[in-house]
Motif scaffolding. Sequence first.
Motif, mmCIF file in Angstrom:
data_model
loop_
_atom_site.group_PDB
_atom_site.id
_atom_site.type_symbol
_atom_site.label_atom_id
_atom_site.label_comp_id
_atom_site.label_asym_id
_atom_site.label_seq_id
_atom_site.Cartn_x
_atom_site.Cartn_y
_atom_site.Cartn_z
ATOM 1 N N ALA A 1 16.422 42.408 9.858
ATOM 2 C CA ALA A 1 16.753 41.070 9.807
ATOM 3 C C ALA A 1 15.540 40.130 9.620
ATOM 4 C CB ALA A 1 17.750 40.484 10.820
ATOM 5 N N GLU A 2 14.527 40.321 10.517
ATOM 6 C CA GLU A 2 13.381 39.739 10.830
ATOM 7 C C GLU A 2 12.544 39.982 9.757
ATOM 8 O OE1 GLU A 2 9.663 40.711 13.433
ATOM 9 O OE2 GLU A 2 11.160 39.574 14.748
ATOM 10 N N ALA A 3 12.689 41.130 9.177
ATOM 11 C CA ALA A 3 11.656 41.305 8.004
ATOM 12 C C ALA A 3 12.051 40.628 6.527
ATOM 13 C CB ALA A 3 11.731 43.053 7.616
ATOM 14 N N ILE A 4 13.655 40.563 6.523
ATOM 15 C CA ILE A 4 14.028 39.888 5.266
ATOM 16 C C ILE A 4 14.787 38.532 5.449
ATOM 17 C CG2 ILE A 4 14.481 42.372 4.202
ATOM 18 C CD1 ILE A 4 17.461 40.209 5.604
ATOM 19 N N THR A 5 14.330 38.006 6.305
ATOM 20 C CA THR A 5 14.988 36.732 6.628
ATOM 21 C C THR A 5 14.529 35.559 5.669
ATOM 22 O OG1 THR A 5 15.299 34.962 8.485
ATOM 23 C CG2 THR A 5 12.857 35.839 8.156
ATOM 24 N N ASN A 6 13.459 35.628 5.186
ATOM 25 C CA ASN A 6 13.028 34.712 3.984
ATOM 26 C C ASN A 6 13.825 34.866 2.592
ATOM 27 O OD1 ASN A 6 11.422 33.161 5.654
ATOM 28 N ND2 ASN A 6 9.574 34.517 4.958
ATOM 29 N N GLN A 7 14.500 36.051 2.565
ATOM 30 C CA GLN A 7 14.959 36.532 1.304
ATOM 31 C C GLN A 7 16.517 35.908 1.196
ATOM 32 O OE1 GLN A 7 14.488 40.679 0.326
ATOM 33 N NE2 GLN A 7 12.377 40.807 1.066
ATOM 34 N N TYR A 8 17.171 35.892 2.294
ATOM 35 C CA TYR A 8 18.504 35.413 2.296
ATOM 36 C C TYR A 8 18.804 34.041 3.037
ATOM 37 C CZ TYR A 8 19.256 40.070 0.937
ATOM 38 O OH TYR A 8 19.072 41.229 0.173
ATOM 39 N N THR A 9 19.776 33.325 2.531
ATOM 40 C CA THR A 9 19.923 31.950 3.153
ATOM 41 C C THR A 9 20.904 32.120 4.454
ATOM 42 O OG1 THR A 9 20.295 31.096 1.008
ATOM 43 C CG2 THR A 9 21.289 29.910 2.578
ATOM 44 N N TYR A 10 21.850 33.230 4.384
ATOM 45 C CA TYR A 10 22.541 33.424 5.746
ATOM 46 C C TYR A 10 22.522 34.889 6.023
ATOM 47 C CZ TYR A 10 24.579 29.343 4.285
ATOM 48 O OH TYR A 10 25.029 27.972 3.615
ATOM 49 N N ILE A 11 22.616 35.113 7.647
ATOM 50 C CA ILE A 11 22.606 36.519 7.909
ATOM 51 C C ILE A 11 23.712 36.289 9.161
ATOM 52 C CG2 ILE A 11 21.493 38.261 9.259
ATOM 53 C CD1 ILE A 11 18.798 37.614 7.821
ATOM 54 N N PHE A 12 24.719 36.878 9.177
ATOM 55 C CA PHE A 12 25.680 36.727 10.026
ATOM 56 C C PHE A 12 25.658 38.103 10.994
ATOM 57 C CE2 PHE A 12 27.390 34.392 6.194
ATOM 58 C CZ PHE A 12 27.337 33.056 6.864
ATOM 59 N N TRP A 13 25.782 37.739 12.318
ATOM 60 C CA TRP A 13 25.949 38.745 13.223
ATOM 61 C C TRP A 13 27.399 38.777 13.658
ATOM 62 C CZ3 TRP A 13 22.067 42.272 14.008
ATOM 63 C CH2 TRP A 13 20.693 41.756 13.832
ATOM 64 N N VAL A 14 27.936 40.334 13.406
ATOM 65 C CA VAL A 14 29.398 40.029 13.990
ATOM 66 C C VAL A 14 29.583 41.480 14.623
ATOM 67 C CG1 VAL A 14 31.796 40.568 13.105
ATOM 68 C CG2 VAL A 14 30.207 39.197 11.594
ATOM 69 N N ASP A 15 30.063 41.194 16.009
ATOM 70 C CA ASP A 15 30.242 42.202 16.927
ATOM 71 C C ASP A 15 31.689 42.846 16.624
ATOM 72 O OD1 ASP A 15 30.927 43.837 19.007
ATOM 73 O OD2 ASP A 15 30.518 42.184 20.745
ATOM 74 N N ALA A 16 31.434 44.042 16.280
ATOM 75 C CA ALA A 16 32.901 44.812 15.586
ATOM 76 C C ALA A 16 33.124 45.743 16.801
ATOM 77 C CB ALA A 16 32.333 45.462 14.464
ATOM 78 N N THR A 17 33.024 45.466 17.985
ATOM 79 C CA THR A 17 33.318 46.254 19.198
ATOM 80 C C THR A 17 35.017 46.396 19.130
ATOM 81 O OG1 THR A 17 31.545 45.558 20.461
ATOM 82 C CG2 THR A 17 33.445 46.582 21.633
ATOM 83 N N ASN A 18 35.684 45.486 18.882
ATOM 84 C CA ASN A 18 36.974 45.519 18.862
ATOM 85 C C ASN A 18 37.527 44.034 18.215
ATOM 86 O OD1 ASN A 18 37.459 43.231 20.702
ATOM 87 N ND2 ASN A 18 36.776 44.728 22.353
#
Length: 94
Positions: free
Chosen positions: A38-55
């Motif tokens: 995410a750090e490496a590509i942050t300038n290429q995308y407008t949004y990066i969403f983090w979703v905790d899919a534990t449950n």
Amino acid sequence: MLKDHFSIRNGKDIVPQRSFLIYGLGGMGKTEIALKFAEAITNQYTYIFWVDATNKDTISASLKGISSIPDAKKADIDGTLEAVLYWIASLSQE
């Protein structure tokens, strides 16, 4: 591998909406890999969403959290999971 996966473009030089699942036992470095990518590509995308899919509860909480970001509020997202998912899906059309 992640950079290749997310840099594939169609014939009109548009990157289609893509997802990638990183899974494994706790402590194997999944989060570290995702953070570095995410750090490496942050300038290429407008949004990066983090979703905790534990449950189901953590998925729900993550999606509801997305509804509170300024752009989602501007889009008048009502905070339901369906509305958040619809808004995310519509982002590739903007």
